[in-house]
Write a protein that holds these residues in place. Sequence first.
Motif, short mmCIF file in Angstrom:
data_model
loop_
_atom_site.label_atom_id
_atom_site.label_comp_id
_atom_site.label_asym_id
_atom_site.label_seq_id
_atom_site.Cartn_x
_atom_site.Cartn_y
_atom_site.Cartn_z
N ASP A 1 0.83 -1.20 0.00
CA ASP A 1 0.00 0.00 0.00
C ASP A 1 0.87 1.25 0.00
O ASP A 1 2.09 1.18 0.17
CB ASP A 1 -0.92 0.01 1.23
CG ASP A 1 -1.81 -1.22 1.31
OD1 ASP A 1 -2.14 -1.76 0.24
OD2 ASP A 1 -2.12 -1.65 2.43
N GLY A 2 0.23 2.40 -0.16
CA GLY A 2 0.93 3.68 -0.08
C GLY A 2 1.61 4.09 -1.37
O GLY A 2 2.75 4.52 -1.36
N TYR A 3 0.89 3.96 -2.51
CA TYR A 3 1.46 4.29 -3.81
C TYR A 3 0.78 5.49 -4.46
O TYR A 3 -0.36 5.83 -4.14
CB TYR A 3 1.31 3.11 -4.78
CG TYR A 3 1.97 1.84 -4.35
CD1 TYR A 3 3.36 1.73 -4.31
CD2 TYR A 3 1.22 0.73 -3.98
CE1 TYR A 3 3.97 0.55 -3.93
CE2 TYR A 3 1.82 -0.45 -3.59
CZ TYR A 3 3.20 -0.54 -3.57
OH TYR A 3 3.81 -1.71 -3.18
N LEU B 1 3.03 1.99 -10.35
CA LEU B 1 2.75 2.36 -8.96
C LEU B 1 4.07 2.67 -8.28
O LEU B 1 4.96 1.81 -8.18
CB LEU B 1 2.01 1.23 -8.24
CG LEU B 1 0.58 0.99 -8.71
CD1 LEU B 1 -0.07 -0.13 -7.91
CD2 LEU B 1 -0.27 2.26 -8.61
N VAL B 2 4.19 3.91 -7.81
CA VAL B 2 5.43 4.42 -7.23
C VAL B 2 5.24 4.62 -5.73
O VAL B 2 4.23 5.19 -5.30
CB VAL B 2 5.83 5.76 -7.89
CG1 VAL B 2 7.16 6.25 -7.35
CG2 VAL B 2 5.88 5.62 -9.41
N ALA B 3 6.19 4.14 -4.94
CA ALA B 3 6.11 4.29 -3.49
C ALA B 3 5.96 5.77 -3.13
O ALA B 3 6.73 6.61 -3.60
CB ALA B 3 7.35 3.71 -2.83
N ALA B 4 4.96 6.09 -2.29
CA ALA B 4 4.68 7.49 -1.97
C ALA B 4 4.58 7.75 -0.47
O ALA B 4 5.04 8.78 0.02
CB ALA B 4 3.38 7.94 -2.65
N SER C 1 10.42 -0.02 0.18
CA SER C 1 10.85 -0.24 -1.20
C SER C 1 12.34 -0.02 -1.37
O SER C 1 13.03 -0.78 -2.07
CB SER C 1 10.09 0.70 -2.14
OG SER C 1 8.71 0.42 -2.11
N LYS C 2 12.89 1.00 -0.72
CA LYS C 2 14.31 1.28 -0.82
C LYS C 2 15.13 0.17 -0.17
O LYS C 2 16.12 -0.31 -0.74
CB LYS C 2 14.62 2.63 -0.15
CG LYS C 2 16.10 2.98 -0.11
CD LYS C 2 16.68 3.13 -1.52
CE LYS C 2 18.14 3.53 -1.48
NZ LYS C 2 18.73 3.56 -2.84
N THR C 3 14.72 -0.26 1.01
CA THR C 3 15.48 -1.27 1.76
C THR C 3 15.43 -2.64 1.09
O THR C 3 16.45 -3.31 0.94
CB THR C 3 14.94 -1.37 3.20
OG1 THR C 3 15.02 -0.10 3.82
CG2 THR C 3 15.72 -2.40 3.99
N THR D 1 14.35 0.25 -5.25
CA THR D 1 13.60 0.97 -6.28
C THR D 1 12.32 1.50 -5.66
O THR D 1 11.82 0.93 -4.68
CB THR D 1 13.25 0.08 -7.47
OG1 THR D 1 12.50 0.84 -8.44
CG2 THR D 1 12.42 -1.13 -7.05
N GLN D 2 11.82 2.58 -6.21
CA GLN D 2 10.55 3.13 -5.73
C GLN D 2 9.38 2.72 -6.63
O GLN D 2 8.23 2.94 -6.29
CB GLN D 2 10.62 4.66 -5.65
CG GLN D 2 11.66 5.18 -4.66
CD GLN D 2 11.38 4.74 -3.23
OE1 GLN D 2 10.35 5.05 -2.65
NE2 GLN D 2 12.31 4.00 -2.64
#
Length: 458
Positions: free
Chosen positions: A294-296, A318-321, A329-331, A335-336
């Motif tokens: 979630d959170g995109y 869908l990009v992490a937001a 996503s980074k860890t 990638t985002q």
Amino acid sequence: MSVSASAQKELKNKISDFSTLMPIESASIYVQNTTIGTVSNADGKFVLMVPNQFEKDTLVISSIGFKSFKIPVGEFDNTQEIYMEEDIASLDEIVLTAEIRPKTGNDIVLKALEKLSVNMPETPYLQKGFLRHKERNRREFKWLIESAITVYDSSYLSSAASNLKINVDQVRKSYDLRDVDSLLTYTAYLKEKTNRGNLKARNLRRDTIKTSSLVKAIKWNDTRINGLQNLFESKLNVLRNAGNNRALFDENVLDKHQFRLDTILVDDDRKIYKIEISESHQFINLETKGIFNDGYHAKGWLYIYYDNYAIKKLEYELVAASNAQKSRSKTLFDTQINHKLIMTFREYQDKMYPNYMYYETPKLVNVGYKPTKPGEVNPADGNTDERFYYTVQELLFTEIILDPEKIETALQKPWDPDIFALKPYDKEFWRNYNTLLESEEDEKLIQDLTKRSSLYKD
């Protein structure tokens, strides 16, 4: 369609932009008034097997923004590269002279969604298709599966979860050289099977887990993340499942997306809206069971026919937001962009059928890491080329079957959607089957994977 190789003509060539000489990817290549077709790859190349009975029919090559190329099948020349010229409609001219029509991107998309029930199939159908499933890190392929599949769908208005079936008919290649050893996957597996919601990966020790148990967990996770049934039934099958409760393109679509009319192009002599997708005021949540997904925010493009509001193509990311998803996503993936989807549709008998699907997502792995001491550092952490995996699935649909008797006969047989199960190789079947041509990069990586697989088996 089973046809002997001698009774077919192989059409094989490259499609390029006349102005830039760049290859044209995802162009549609099909025999007019039939269900036979394919798409071009990243190098603009394609191959299509056409039964000789259609040699007098017209081959059509079309791509959004270009003038179509048409020629009788029997006159097609495999030695002459195809160059397509740009074809763009004037946005100002069309908007000024149009009848009462939606003029903003948001209104055009809402109209297109309203028309889905008219433009999508309303009767049962089968589609024959080709799947290429690839998993790789940044250096090399680790896993490759190529399968012939059949998809059954009862209609757009029915629930995909209960009215859509998939069968793996044949397997051509199946190489698995992954080195995956993830306690996080094993933790998710235990949570699912034992309902131990408070279980944490850091509380587990790898040296106490049987390798066979870990393999079972990884296979479970492969199916959960990359099983075709899940893709077809999920929110990511954006248009097919738009009518579902809490769908991505539901009645509240503008809470999560905004749409801006960019221009009007031409596709096979028809005007087509090009519409940009961007974020709105709410995050997008996929609500995947057992996964924080979630959170995109969304971004991408929609291509919608001007005359009937049918959706021809969707490009969707869908990009992490949210802060939580950005960190995760980074860890875990470096990638985002967590989901990338491309879907194209082909019109047949006034209905839009899936033509091509591309789905890419990062994969959670822990490469070859078997800690022996508390606090030991994973040596792969310093080499991101090795550590971060991603999966790509490509689906090319090559035939549509509408005959009720053929559909009923197919439904009486057993259906198995497991793309990861090994099956015997049938050379004659693949000689006659339309497949998606590999790009030059893919071909080199696949050759390397094939070589490494042979060495591994020896």
